[in-house]
Design an enzyme around this catalytic site. Structure first.
Site, PDB file in Angstrom:
ATOM      1  N   ARG A 191      29.253  88.200  91.191  1.00 12.48           N
ATOM      2  CA  ARG A 191      29.164  89.233  92.223  1.00 12.48           C
ATOM      3  C   ARG A 191      30.323  89.162  93.205  1.00 12.48           C
ATOM      4  NH1 ARG A 191      22.737  89.994  93.343  1.00 12.48           N
ATOM      5  NH2 ARG A 191      22.117  89.626  91.195  1.00 12.48           N
ATOM      6  N   SER A 249      11.511  98.434  94.447  1.00 15.93           N
ATOM      7  CA  SER A 249      12.732  99.070  94.942  1.00 15.93           C
ATOM      8  C   SER A 249      13.803  99.298  93.889  1.00 15.93           C
ATOM      9  CB  SER A 249      13.324  98.238  96.067  1.00 15.93           C
ATOM     10  OG  SER A 249      13.938  97.097  95.528  1.00 15.93           O
ATOM     11  N   HIS A 302       9.760  98.142 101.302  1.00 18.09           N
ATOM     12  CA  HIS A 302      10.517  99.366 101.020  1.00 18.09           C
ATOM     13  C   HIS A 302       9.751 100.627 101.381  1.00 18.09           C
ATOM     14  CE1 HIS A 302      13.978  97.456  99.223  1.00 18.09           C
ATOM     15  NE2 HIS A 302      13.122  96.569  98.746  1.00 18.09           N
ATOM     16  N   LYS A 330      15.075  96.907 107.021  1.00 14.67           N
ATOM     17  CA  LYS A 330      15.432  98.051 106.181  1.00 14.67           C
ATOM     18  C   LYS A 330      15.230  99.340 106.993  1.00 14.67           C
ATOM     19  CE  LYS A 330      15.301  95.131 102.187  1.00 14.67           C
ATOM     20  NZ  LYS A 330      14.558  94.462 101.116  1.00 14.67           N
ATOM     21  N   THR A 372      18.526  90.872  88.616  1.00 14.68           N
ATOM     22  CA  THR A 372      17.792  91.759  89.521  1.00 14.68           C
ATOM     23  C   THR A 372      16.997  92.792  88.717  1.00 14.68           C
ATOM     24  OG1 THR A 372      19.565  91.441  91.107  1.00 14.68           O
ATOM     25  CG2 THR A 372      18.039  93.215  91.566  1.00 14.68           C
TER      26      THR A 372
END
Ligand SMILES: *Cc1c(COP(=O)(O)O)cnc(C)c1O
Length: 427
Positions: A21, A188, A216, A247, A362
């Site tokens: 990443r 999510s 979320h 968030k 993920t």
């Protein structure tokens, strides 16, 4: 012993699997959200962010910023200690009352992040119940998995959102045994919603405690922003509601709301709550201002839903493989980690659009995707520009422009389906 080579080897392995990443160096601009400055190789360039979890733009709301600045000037930068040692600032006390009210619960308890709240609360609640069996949705977030692990309790995974499988597991367990069902409301990565009512029915039938992660959904669903359970009138049927302040509320921190006894027990027994410095007063006050605003105002929620629907329609209409989602999340399937990363790089470098690639772990391998989160500030013009950029990238990478994904058809072809997944282990 060549210690450094161990770490270099670990990194090389990620690179070989195309899972390494790279973070984008961004600077958000108040008043111009979702525009930001992106820095690379000594250069600065303006870009549009399409993957922010500041879902409603509350991170730049005037009442939130004003409260944050005023509180910092009045009470200082830090909390000054753990909650036990002089860190319980008055804004935190007010924030916990605001949260309890948001979810119609007796009490609220704030942690330094949503991750910590799940890890600390799930592990402590389960550990305090003798011989507790945890029933966990297979797609639960890494922070919940961490809490389950740390509890040391037996756990059983139920297939994602599959209430029949959950009932099988509940029925197979000893009737008198303590049970905790752990699940999310909005998942999510796919943007799908759990069957909260059916899970509550089963919990009642089999005498289980329920713990929901509404991270979320808080701020975004329900007449006062209490989440999906608020929208469906089910908050009173859930024992513990967990959420984040980072968030839709645009600040930082996590929390649970529940009975006084459960919050008090977590407060008293969870190391992740006890042995860490409290949230700074300025952040607590800003979070409370954000919650208070979203309890009264539905404008942000309505606009977000409108822009999310519009993005789905426009992108799907252009032939992009929009994955089915019943929420504000708009995933676009790529299906390959290398192409996903390349698509993301091209969007940023050629079109000034930032959407990070979502790869394994993920999401399951073969379902790599771009995950788009339209906010009230992504206007129709920005959506059209996104469509143009995505179709250009899709054409260059020779990705199929075959239109929105039909999950039922995919399942029949035995292609990878987002829901047939391994548990996630990274955010
Ligand atoms: C982001 C996230 C968390 C963690 O919340 P933070 O406040 O960012 O630590 C917890 N659960 C889910 C489902 C999440 O996506």
């Amino acid at each position: 012993m060549d210690y450094q080579s161990i770490f270099e080897g670990a990194i090389d392995q990620l690179k070989a699997e195309k899972r390494y990443r790279v973070f984008a160096d961004l600077e958000r601009i108040v008043g111009r959200f979702p525009h930001a400055i992106w820095r690379k190789d000594e250069q600065a360039r303006e870009v549009v962010i399409w993957c922010s979890n500041d879902y409603l733009g509350m991170g730049q709301h005037q009442s939130v910023l004003g409260t944050m600045v005023d509180t910092a000037l009045g009470m200082g930068a830090g909390a000054g200690g753990t909650r036990n040692i002089s860190g319980t600032n008055h804004p935190l006390v007010e924030l916990e009352a605001e949260l309890a009210d948001l979810h119609g619960k007796e009490a609220g308890l704030v942690f330094t992040s949503g991750f910590v709240s799940n890890e600390a609360a799930i592990s402590t609640i389960a550990r305090l119940m003798p011989n507790c069996l945890i029933l966990s949705d297979e797609l639960n977030h890494a922070s919940m998995i961490e809490g389950i692990r740390r509890s040391g309790c037996e756990k059983k995974l139920f297939r994602h959102n599959d209430v029949e499988h959950l009932e099988e597991l509940l029925a197979a367990a000893e009737p008198g045994r303590a049970k905790l069902i752990v699940f999310e409301s909005v998942y999510s990565m796919d943007g799908d919603v759990s069957p909260i009512k059916e899970i509550c029915d089963l919990a009642e039938k089999y005498g289980a405690l329920t713990y929901i992660d509404e991270v979320h959904a808080v701020g975004m669903y329900g007449p006062r922003g209490g989440g999906i359970a608020d929208r469906e009138g089910l908050m009173h049927r859930i024992d513990v509601i967990e959420g984040t302040l980072a968030k839709a509320f645009g600040t930082l921190g996590g929390y649970i709301t529940s009975t006084k006894a459960i919050c008090d027990a977590v407060r008293s027994y969870a190391p992740g709550f006890i042995f860490t410095t409290a949230l700074p007063p300025a952040i607590a006050a800003a979070a409370a201002a954000s919650i208070r605003h979203l309890k009264r105002s539905s404008t942000e929620r309505d606009m977000q839903q409108r822009q999310a629907q519009r993005a789905k329609d426009v992108l799907g209409g252009a032939g992009l493989p929009v994955m089915p989602s019943s929420t504000h999340i708009v995933p676009i399937l790529v299906g390959d980690p290398d192409l996903c990363k390349q698509a993301s790089d091209m969007l940023l470098e050629m079109h000034g659009i930032y959407i990070q690639p979502i790869n394994y772990p993920t999401v399951p391998r073969g379902t790599e995707r771009l995950r788009i989160t339209p906010t009230p500030f992504h206007d129709d013009d920005l959506i059209d520009r996104l469509k143009t950029a995505l179709t250009d990238v899709w054409t260059r990478l020779e990705l199929p422009l075959s239109g929105p994904i039909d999950l039922a058809a995919l399942a029949e072809e035995d292609e990878p389906v987002a829901h047939l997944a391994v548990p996630r282990s990274g955010g």
